[in-house]
Design a protein around this motif. Structure first.
Motif, mmCIF file in Angstrom:
data_model
loop_
_atom_site.group_PDB
_atom_site.id
_atom_site.type_symbol
_atom_site.label_atom_id
_atom_site.label_comp_id
_atom_site.label_asym_id
_atom_site.label_seq_id
_atom_site.Cartn_x
_atom_site.Cartn_y
_atom_site.Cartn_z
ATOM 1 N N ARG A 159 0.632 -0.692 0.153
ATOM 2 C CA ARG A 159 -0.037 -0.406 -0.149
ATOM 3 C C ARG A 159 1.143 1.671 0.095
ATOM 4 O O ARG A 159 2.259 1.712 1.111
ATOM 5 C CB ARG A 159 -0.557 -0.256 1.225
ATOM 6 N N TYR B 253 -0.857 5.709 6.789
ATOM 7 C CA TYR B 253 -1.532 4.727 6.859
ATOM 8 C C TYR B 253 -1.573 4.044 5.407
ATOM 9 O O TYR B 253 -2.012 3.000 4.851
ATOM 10 C CB TYR B 253 -3.481 5.128 6.819
ATOM 11 N N TYR C 55 3.209 -2.974 4.111
ATOM 12 C CA TYR C 55 2.938 -3.804 3.396
ATOM 13 C C TYR C 55 1.457 -4.316 4.663
ATOM 14 O O TYR C 55 0.974 -4.330 5.357
ATOM 15 C CB TYR C 55 3.046 -4.961 3.820
ATOM 16 N N ASP C 56 0.441 -5.235 3.595
ATOM 17 C CA ASP C 56 -0.440 -5.776 3.297
ATOM 18 C C ASP C 56 -1.036 -6.991 3.418
ATOM 19 O O ASP C 56 -0.621 -7.397 2.345
ATOM 20 C CB ASP C 56 -2.382 -5.057 3.031
ATOM 21 N N ASP D 208 -4.829 -10.017 4.132
ATOM 22 C CA ASP D 208 -5.154 -9.868 4.795
ATOM 23 C C ASP D 208 -5.622 -11.974 4.882
ATOM 24 O O ASP D 208 -5.386 -12.512 4.090
ATOM 25 C CB ASP D 208 -6.826 -9.835 3.121
ATOM 26 N N ALA E 264 -1.810 -6.497 13.609
ATOM 27 C CA ALA E 264 -3.406 -5.468 13.675
ATOM 28 C C ALA E 264 -3.878 -6.370 14.759
ATOM 29 O O ALA E 264 -4.542 -6.865 14.561
ATOM 30 C CB ALA E 264 -3.453 -5.883 12.570
ATOM 31 N N ARG F 8 -6.341 -8.782 9.667
ATOM 32 C CA ARG F 8 -5.081 -8.790 8.261
ATOM 33 C C ARG F 8 -3.859 -8.783 9.218
ATOM 34 O O ARG F 8 -4.030 -8.183 10.199
ATOM 35 C CB ARG F 8 -5.587 -7.237 7.916
ATOM 36 N N VAL G 11 -0.036 -6.197 9.024
ATOM 37 C CA VAL G 11 -0.444 -4.707 8.641
ATOM 38 C C VAL G 11 1.927 -5.211 9.252
ATOM 39 O O VAL G 11 1.801 -5.456 10.136
ATOM 40 C CB VAL G 11 -1.102 -4.332 8.957
#
Length: 244
Positions: free
Chosen positions: A69, A108, A112-113, A115, A153, A240, A242
């Motif tokens: 992101r 935000y 790196y994300d 899910d 998270a 997720r 993060v």
């Protein structure tokens, strides 16, 4: 690197083969450690940072993909990848968030994300115990924000490893490992951390013993009692991992 395993039986020892040395604008060093499994454990998530800025999960659970992101306003992403032959997978990432822009949402948008909301396999694998490992460094003071989550998270559930920049009555800067198991159970480091210094951090969730352990640079630093099973966030959007 960031790794998550589904075992609590890892033993950390000093590495005799890889000195930990990072060259950026200047050189930082620390004693290198490697994690040696004492019992059969599977690395289900292992973030490999690639030279192009992307990241790949090279762990066994391939369904956990990593999305980068970046700043949505067209400005330069607040993260950079650096080559380092001594670092796992030969690359490291520096997150250069402008803390003064926190309220605008920029912070935000550079992370790196991962899910895991649709992966019951992942949740079940961690339910009976897991280990999460990372290396973190605070380069400068973050007085505007008291807690910076390096990985994880939390929102009425979940886990994270964080660096803190708020005086807790004992230390100004410190590290924590948080799990939601019968409420939030947080293992706070008993020693202060220094700016510009790398720390190898491992969190262990031991369901059978109902304890969470925080290791820093290969040594057990703090343990806390848990209060039951791991709880995941009820908000699906918060399920997720993060990084950054």
């Amino acid at each position: 690197t960031v790794t998550i395993t589904d075992t609590d039986g890892d033993k950390m020892v000093k590495s005799t083969t890889k000195p930990f040395e990072t060259v950026r604008n200047y050189i930082k060093t620390m004693e290198a450690f490697q994690v040696v499994p004492e019992v059969g454990g599977e690395v289900i998530f292992d973030a490999q940072f690639n030279a192009d800025g992307s990241a790949t999960n090279v762990g066994s659970m391939s369904e956990l993909t990593i999305t980068r992101r970046t700043n949505s306003t067209g400005q330069t992403p607040l993260m950079s990848t650096y080559a380092n032959q001594f670092y796992p997978h030969n690359n490291m990432v520096a997150f250069t968030h402008d803390i003064s822009k926190y309220s605008s949402g920029q912070v935000y948008n550079s992370f790196y994300d991962i899910d895991y909301s649709s992966s019951d396999t992942f949740k079940n694998a961690l339910a009976d115990g897991y280990t999460v490992e990372t290396v973190i460094m605070l380069e400068k003071s973050t007085a505007t924000i008291a807690e910076l989550k390096a990985i994880g998270a939390t929102e009425s559930g979940g886990f994270c490893i964080s660096a803190h920049n708020k005086n807790n009555g004992t230390h100004t800067r410190y590290i924590s490992f948080t799990n939601h198991a019968g409420g939030y159970k947080v293992a706070y480091s008993t020693k202060a951390i220094e700016l510009g210094k790398y720390y190898h951090v491992v969190g262990v969730f031991d369901y059978d013993a109902q304890k969470a352990h925080l290791y820093i640079n290969g040594e057990l630093n703090q343990s806390v009692e848990l209060g039951g099973a791991m709880r995941w966030p009820s908000n699906v959007d918060a399920q997720r991992i993060v990084i950054g």
